[in-house]
Design a protein around this motif. Sequence first.
Motif, PDB file in Angstrom:
ATOM      1  N   UNK A  60      14.553 -34.685  -4.761  1.00  0.00           N
ATOM      2  CA  UNK A  60      13.445 -33.578  -4.597  1.00  0.00           C
ATOM      3  C   UNK A  60      13.648 -32.827  -3.440  1.00  0.00           C
ATOM      4  N   UNK A  61      14.023 -31.563  -3.785  1.00  0.00           N
ATOM      5  CA  UNK A  61      13.923 -30.696  -2.517  1.00  0.00           C
ATOM      6  C   UNK A  61      13.583 -29.248  -2.686  1.00  0.00           C
ATOM      7  N   UNK A  62      13.838 -28.461  -1.941  1.00  0.00           N
ATOM      8  CA  UNK A  62      13.255 -27.014  -1.824  1.00  0.00           C
ATOM      9  C   UNK A  62      14.632 -26.067  -2.200  1.00  0.00           C
ATOM     10  N   UNK A  63      13.958 -25.187  -3.085  1.00  0.00           N
ATOM     11  CA  UNK A  63      14.720 -24.157  -3.574  1.00  0.00           C
ATOM     12  C   UNK A  63      14.246 -22.750  -3.104  1.00  0.00           C
ATOM     13  N   UNK A  64      15.137 -22.072  -2.298  1.00  0.00           N
ATOM     14  CA  UNK A  64      14.399 -20.778  -1.888  1.00  0.00           C
ATOM     15  C   UNK A  64      15.259 -19.486  -2.515  1.00  0.00           C
ATOM     16  N   UNK A  65      14.668 -18.710  -3.056  1.00  0.00           N
ATOM     17  CA  UNK A  65      15.146 -17.545  -3.702  1.00  0.00           C
ATOM     18  C   UNK A  65      14.757 -16.205  -2.901  1.00  0.00           C
TER      19      UNK A  65
END
Length: 140
Positions: free
Chosen positions: A19-24
């Motif tokens: 689990x991680x953080x995806x930034x767009x």
Amino acid sequence: MNQDQLKQRIAEIMDENKTGVLSTVENHQSYARYMTFVYKDMTLYTPTNKETYKTEEIENNKNVHVLLGYQGEGFGDEYVEVTGNAEIRDDKNLIEELWFDDLDNWFDGKEDPKLVFLEIKPESIRLMNGKGEPPQTLDL
């Protein structure tokens, strides 16, 4: 730490932290969301519904940023920072290869027409917060 050791440590963190953080970015505004990641050869993949805001954002701007790791322990709690370009992949062979059973919670099996994987090709991978060491960048 040499490049081989760095690559191995990054791989360990990616293995241990799905689990991680995806930034767009959309219209000069950043958006972040938690995602589940798998990786092959330092390329990250994350499943999503093709009818989400993030797929629309990626169609308009392929630049993404991912954080994996960091357990909240504080000083020395390593994590990986990936900057790259994302592509939306609906390739049935890839879906078959990357499928995992927890996806049944969101999709109607591997054949669900809404299921896609985001493929994140890294431009930069950095190991961060290594017990007081400066960030270390993996040569790609």
